[in-house]
Scaffold this motif. Sequence first.
Motif, short mmCIF file in Angstrom:
data_model
loop_
_atom_site.label_atom_id
_atom_site.label_comp_id
_atom_site.label_asym_id
_atom_site.label_seq_id
_atom_site.Cartn_x
_atom_site.Cartn_y
_atom_site.Cartn_z
N PHE A 113 0.88 -1.19 -0.05
CA PHE A 113 0.13 -0.19 0.17
C PHE A 113 0.86 1.14 0.06
CE2 PHE A 113 1.00 -0.74 4.30
CZ PHE A 113 1.05 0.14 5.10
N THR A 114 0.38 2.30 -0.38
CA THR A 114 0.88 3.53 -0.32
C THR A 114 0.02 4.70 0.39
OG1 THR A 114 -0.17 4.20 -2.47
CG2 THR A 114 2.04 3.36 -2.41
N VAL A 115 0.50 5.60 0.98
CA VAL A 115 -0.06 6.75 1.61
C VAL A 115 0.19 7.99 0.89
CG1 VAL A 115 -0.09 5.46 4.06
CG2 VAL A 115 1.69 6.83 3.23
N GLU A 116 -0.70 9.23 1.30
CA GLU A 116 -0.59 10.29 0.35
C GLU A 116 0.75 11.12 0.78
OE1 GLU A 116 -4.20 12.22 1.08
OE2 GLU A 116 -5.72 11.00 0.08
N SER A 117 1.07 11.00 1.98
CA SER A 117 2.29 11.49 2.73
C SER A 117 3.52 11.03 1.53
CB SER A 117 2.42 11.40 4.04
OG SER A 117 1.38 11.97 4.69
N TYR A 118 3.41 9.93 1.42
CA TYR A 118 4.67 9.23 0.96
C TYR A 118 4.24 8.61 -0.46
CZ TYR A 118 6.42 10.32 5.49
OH TYR A 118 6.80 11.00 6.64
N ASP A 157 5.46 7.92 -3.36
CA ASP A 157 6.52 7.07 -4.01
C ASP A 157 7.27 6.05 -3.28
OD1 ASP A 157 6.23 9.03 -6.32
OD2 ASP A 157 7.92 10.46 -5.45
N ARG A 158 6.47 5.82 -2.01
CA ARG A 158 7.17 4.69 -1.30
C ARG A 158 6.05 3.66 -1.09
NH1 ARG A 158 9.84 5.07 4.90
NH2 ARG A 158 9.81 2.99 5.29
#
Length: 410
Positions: A241-246, A248-249
Amino acid sequence: MRIAAVIIAAVVVAAGAAYLLRGKARAMPHYETVPVERGTVAPVVISSGTVNPVTTVQVGTYVSGVIQTISCDFNTRVKAGQLCAKIDPRPYQSLVDQADAALATARAQVAKDRANLTYSQQIRDRNVELLRRGIVSQETVDTSVNAYLQAVAQLALDKATLMQRDAQLKAARINLGYTDIASPVDGTVVSRNVTQGQTVAASFQTPTLFLIAADLTRMQVDTNVSESDIGRITVGNEAAFTVESYPDRQFRGRVQQVRQAPLTVQNVVTYDVVVAVSNPDLTLKPGMTASMRIVTDRVDNALRVPSQALRFRPAQASQAADAGAGHGDTRHAADAEDGGRTRGARTGTVWVLADGHPKRVPVQLGLDDDQYSQVLGGALQEGQQVILSEQPTLPAGGRPPTAGIFAPAR
C-alpha cells in the motif's frame, strides 16, 4: 477537338482508377505486437483503509474532580505505571480519614462488647451455681442467661460492623488512588483531551483523558473489502500500500485477520481485513489513509500474455463474425470476450502474425491480474509475437490522390 478532349479525360480517369487500385492493394494494416514471455502473474484486490496502532488504550478516570497537574503531553513516551495527571485528592483524602475513624470506632465497640460478654458469662455461671444451692430464684438465672445471649449477639453485630467499616476504608483508599491517572502500558501518548484546572465528571460516562498507543513500531491497516472479493482473501496474503504523505514509497505487510462482522453502508456490504505492517522508522502515523493492494494468488515464471492481446480481433475477423452472427457463428466473439477476469481455468484467443497475416491461436488461461494472463495450454510458444492492436497504413507513395486533381481540356 471535342473527340480529343474525351479521349484525354478517359485516359485520366483510367490512370486514376489504376492508381487507386494499386495503392489499395499495397495498403497493409500495421500490427503492434509483443513477445510471449515468462513472468509473475499475481491477481490483487484493491481497497482503501486506515493506518492504526495495533493496541490503543483509552485512559480515563473513575472519579470526578479538578485536574491538579498534568505530566504527559502529545508524543510523550510513557512507561506502565507512569503518572500522567492527578485529580485534586483532598476530597477523597477526607473520605479516607472519615472511614478510618469509623473503623477505629467499630474496633473500640468490639472491645467494649467483648468485655461485656465476659461479664455476662460470669454472672450467668454464678447464678446457675447459686440456684443449685437454692439461694437465688429461677427468674434470676433466666435473666442472667438472657443478658449473656444478648452480649453474644451484640459482639457478632460489632464484628460485622467492623468488617463493613474496613471495607468502606478500602473503597475510600481505592478512590483516593484513582486520583492518580497513570499509564497502564508502555507506549506513546497520541491524544490528550484534558487541561490543568479542568473539572472532569465521571458520574454517567467515563471521560477519556489520554489515548496511548502501545507500540508505534508495529502498525495495522484496517481496510474494507467488498463482499464480492472477500472470498479471495485469506490470512497470510501479501499486501502492499501507499499513503498520500509518501506517494513514491510502497509499504508491505501481510493479512493478519479477516473479520467476520459485516459493515453495511447504503446497502453495500464490506468486511474488515487487518493487514499487519512493520513501522521501525515511525514513518506511518495513526489515521493515515492507505491505498491497499492485496495479492490473492501468485504464480512465478508463468507463461503469460498481456490481457490486451485477449481482447484483440482483426478487422476482417470482426466483419466475418458480424456477418455470421445471424447464423449462430459467434465463436470468435465469445473467445475474444473471454479475456476478462474470471476464476479458474478458462479459454481465450490470441492472434499471432503468420506470413504477415493474423492467425488465430486458442489458448487455455489461468490466473489474470488485469495486466497479464497465465497461459496453461494451447499452441502458443514462448517468444511468439502476439498482436495487441491494428492500425491502418497509407498506400506506398504518400497520401491518396485527391479527386479533381486533373481536369479535362476544353
